[in-house]
Design a protein around this motif. Structure first.
Motif, PDB file in Angstrom:
ATOM      1  N   LEU A   1      23.839  16.854   6.733  1.00  0.00           N
ATOM      2  CA  LEU A   1      24.521  16.266   4.847  1.00  0.00           C
ATOM      3  C   LEU A   1      23.923  18.085   5.411  1.00  0.00           C
ATOM      4  N   GLN A   2      22.858  18.595   6.426  1.00  0.00           N
ATOM      5  CA  GLN A   2      21.793  20.090   5.913  1.00  0.00           C
ATOM      6  C   GLN A   2      22.511  20.747   6.222  1.00  0.00           C
ATOM      7  N   ASP A   3      24.209  21.036   7.493  1.00  0.00           N
ATOM      8  CA  ASP A   3      24.352  22.539   7.818  1.00  0.00           C
ATOM      9  C   ASP A   3      25.716  21.951   7.474  1.00  0.00           C
ATOM     10  N   CYS A   4      26.391  21.300   6.579  1.00  0.00           N
ATOM     11  CA  CYS A   4      27.989  21.215   6.452  1.00  0.00           C
ATOM     12  C   CYS A   4      27.666  20.827   5.104  1.00  0.00           C
ATOM     13  N   TYR A   5      26.744  20.668   4.479  1.00  0.00           N
ATOM     14  CA  TYR A   5      27.049  19.791   3.419  1.00  0.00           C
ATOM     15  C   TYR A   5      25.786  20.538   2.398  1.00  0.00           C
ATOM     16  N   PRO A   6      25.592  22.206   2.212  1.00  0.00           N
ATOM     17  CA  PRO A   6      24.505  22.394   1.771  1.00  0.00           C
ATOM     18  C   PRO A   6      24.595  22.015   0.103  1.00  0.00           C
ATOM     19  N   GLU A   7      23.387  21.965  -0.454  1.00  0.00           N
ATOM     20  CA  GLU A   7      23.646  22.408  -1.583  1.00  0.00           C
ATOM     21  C   GLU A   7      24.332  21.149  -2.362  1.00  0.00           C
ATOM     22  N   ARG A   8      24.409  19.911  -1.661  1.00  0.00           N
ATOM     23  CA  ARG A   8      24.771  18.455  -2.349  1.00  0.00           C
ATOM     24  C   ARG A   8      23.880  18.073  -2.412  1.00  0.00           C
ATOM     25  N   LEU A   9      22.908  18.068  -1.896  1.00  0.00           N
ATOM     26  CA  LEU A   9      22.485  17.116  -2.439  1.00  0.00           C
ATOM     27  C   LEU A   9      20.911  17.102  -4.120  1.00  0.00           C
ATOM     28  N   GLU A  10      20.966  16.163  -4.412  1.00  0.00           N
ATOM     29  CA  GLU A  10      19.989  16.509  -4.924  1.00  0.00           C
ATOM     30  C   GLU A  10      18.990  15.518  -5.665  1.00  0.00           C
ATOM     31  N   LYS A  11      19.160  14.864  -5.127  1.00  0.00           N
ATOM     32  CA  LYS A  11      17.450  13.431  -4.824  1.00  0.00           C
ATOM     33  C   LYS A  11      18.114  12.785  -3.687  1.00  0.00           C
TER      34      LYS A  11
ATOM     35  N   VAL B   1      11.476  11.827  12.782  1.00  0.00           N
ATOM     36  CA  VAL B   1      12.194  11.971  11.746  1.00  0.00           C
ATOM     37  C   VAL B   1      12.297  13.680  10.922  1.00  0.00           C
ATOM     38  N   CYS B   2      11.108  13.781  10.438  1.00  0.00           N
ATOM     39  CA  CYS B   2      10.043  14.879   9.507  1.00  0.00           C
ATOM     40  C   CYS B   2      10.462  16.228  10.390  1.00  0.00           C
ATOM     41  N   PRO B   3      10.583  16.430  11.267  1.00  0.00           N
ATOM     42  CA  PRO B   3      10.314  17.559  11.614  1.00  0.00           C
ATOM     43  C   PRO B   3      11.944  17.964  11.990  1.00  0.00           C
ATOM     44  N   PHE B   4      12.923  17.631  11.184  1.00  0.00           N
ATOM     45  CA  PHE B   4      14.248  17.848  11.876  1.00  0.00           C
ATOM     46  C   PHE B   4      14.903  18.198  10.040  1.00  0.00           C
ATOM     47  N   ILE B   5      13.723  18.243   9.698  1.00  0.00           N
ATOM     48  CA  ILE B   5      14.184  18.368   8.040  1.00  0.00           C
ATOM     49  C   ILE B   5      13.660  19.476   6.955  1.00  0.00           C
ATOM     50  N   ASP B   6      14.866  20.109   6.756  1.00  0.00           N
ATOM     51  CA  ASP B   6      14.333  21.183   6.428  1.00  0.00           C
ATOM     52  C   ASP B   6      13.587  21.799   5.119  1.00  0.00           C
ATOM     53  N   ASN B   7      12.786  22.524   4.454  1.00  0.00           N
ATOM     54  CA  ASN B   7      11.902  22.035   3.837  1.00  0.00           C
ATOM     55  C   ASN B   7      12.738  22.308   2.199  1.00  0.00           C
ATOM     56  N   LYS B   8      13.713  22.998   2.077  1.00  0.00           N
ATOM     57  CA  LYS B   8      14.407  22.577   0.987  1.00  0.00           C
ATOM     58  C   LYS B   8      14.973  21.308   0.970  1.00  0.00           C
ATOM     59  N   THR B   9      15.465  20.608   1.878  1.00  0.00           N
ATOM     60  CA  THR B   9      15.632  19.066   1.909  1.00  0.00           C
ATOM     61  C   THR B   9      14.122  18.316   0.966  1.00  0.00           C
ATOM     62  N   LYS B  10      13.007  18.510   2.160  1.00  0.00           N
ATOM     63  CA  LYS B  10      12.003  17.769   2.054  1.00  0.00           C
ATOM     64  C   LYS B  10      11.484  17.627   0.412  1.00  0.00           C
ATOM     65  N   LYS B  11      11.407  18.762  -0.324  1.00  0.00           N
ATOM     66  CA  LYS B  11      11.533  18.750  -1.011  1.00  0.00           C
ATOM     67  C   LYS B  11      12.334  17.951  -2.312  1.00  0.00           C
ATOM     68  N   LYS B  12      13.386  17.589  -2.297  1.00  0.00           N
ATOM     69  CA  LYS B  12      13.886  16.303  -2.758  1.00  0.00           C
ATOM     70  C   LYS B  12      14.314  14.639  -2.237  1.00  0.00           C
ATOM     71  N   ILE B  13      13.141  14.800  -1.397  1.00  0.00           N
ATOM     72  CA  ILE B  13      12.968  13.686  -0.951  1.00  0.00           C
ATOM     73  C   ILE B  13      11.733  12.925  -1.769  1.00  0.00           C
ATOM     74  N   THR B  14      11.614  12.046  -2.313  1.00  0.00           N
ATOM     75  CA  THR B  14      11.280  10.604  -3.126  1.00  0.00           C
ATOM     76  C   THR B  14      10.520   9.401  -2.721  1.00  0.00           C
ATOM     77  N   PHE B  15      10.098   9.408  -2.242  1.00  0.00           N
ATOM     78  CA  PHE B  15       9.164   7.509  -2.280  1.00  0.00           C
ATOM     79  C   PHE B  15       8.388   7.107  -3.309  1.00  0.00           C
ATOM     80  N   VAL B  16       8.920   6.233  -3.485  1.00  0.00           N
ATOM     81  CA  VAL B  16       8.443   5.726  -4.709  1.00  0.00           C
ATOM     82  C   VAL B  16       8.352   3.933  -4.470  1.00  0.00           C
TER      83      VAL B  16
END
Length: 275
Positions: free
Chosen positions: A199-209, A226-241
């Protein structure tokens, strides 16, 4: 009333959405009008860098002529408009895709064991017209049949399906990951890290949330891996409900008519391979 309008305007602005407000007051009545603009046009700075990056990429990979300006811009944005870094990222991605999908795409016949899990579905769209996917985490298992290679092909197959539902002005999608019933048998860290990397390397800027719901305590152990492998931009798009805020949170972005029936919505789930 004016205070409420200002609060809504501030919230929209904080989410990066253009807004316009108009207040008209006649005696004690107040009329409010809020217009949300979603179109995302390519700026002049981006146009110049796209031209430069296209020349660099095509020189090293002539097949990249098929890549459109919006895809090049996504790679640029993923690297903060740094042309050299974005070029290296795109070239690496193009090479990887030729290996994983030599025919240009993945067919359902190439991922039978992953499809058999029936774990990912195409939903409707959110309030901004972005397509929605639903993943049922308790249906994913480490599958020896097909191996890790088939899982990666499944990820590409699913992401391509989602991207096919987007448009140049709305390039992103939303994912709801439901972890109800998630257990040790579903704790496949290698698969989740692999999916995030694609997702991060080949589909950048595709995930909204990415919205994670019904998260069990067991999941947090794997999350630390898993968390250390997630870049900062992607982390900001992850929401736990939290469970008690599930419907309230989902309805902020998704209309009831577009929510799955098992969340109290009106939309039946469609398996990703049938969408």
């Amino acid at each position: 009333m004016e205070g409420k309008v200002k609060a809504v305007a501030k919230e929209l602005n904080n989410n990066g959405i253009h807004f316009e407000t108009k207040l008209q007051q006649e005696e004690e009545s107040v009329t409010q009008e809020i217009q949300v603009k979603c179109d995302d046009k390519i700026s002049e700075e981006e146009k110049n860098k796209i031209c430069l990056m296209r020349a660099l990429v095509e020189k090293q990979d002539p097949s990249s002529k098929e890549v459109d300006d919006f895809e090049i811009r996504r790679f640029l944005r993923a690297r903060d408009l740094d042309v050299d870094k974005a070029t290296a990222m795109l070239l690496k991605c193009l090479k990887w895709k030729k290996n994983i999908a030599p025919n240009g795409s993945i067919s359902a016949s190439e991922i039978p064991n992953q499809i058999a899990h029936n774990k990912m579905f195409m939903q409707g769209v959110d309030k901004q017209g972005r397509p929605i996917a639903v993943i049922l985490g308790a249906r994913h298992f480490h599958n020896k049949l097909g191996g890790f290679g088939e899982f990666k092909r499944f990820v590409v197959f699913a992401l391509d399906k989602l991207c096919s539902r987007t448009s140049p002005s709305r390039e992103k999608f939303v994912v709801i990951a439901d972890l109800q019933g998630f257990g040790y048998a579903n704790s496949d860290a290698r698969a989740y890290i692999g999916a995030l990397s694609i997702l991060q390397d080949c589909y950048p800027e595709r995930l909204e949330k990415l919205i994670l719901v019904h998260v069990p305590y067991l999941f947090w152990t794997m999350w630390k891996i898993v968390c250390p492998f997630i870049d900062n931009k992607t982390k900001k798009k992850i929401t736990f409900v939290e469970n008690k805020r599930l419907m309230t949170t989902l309805l902020e972005d998704i209309d009831e008519s577009q929510l799955p029936e098992f969340y109290g919505g009106e939309m039946p789930l469609v398996p990703i391979h049938e969408a």
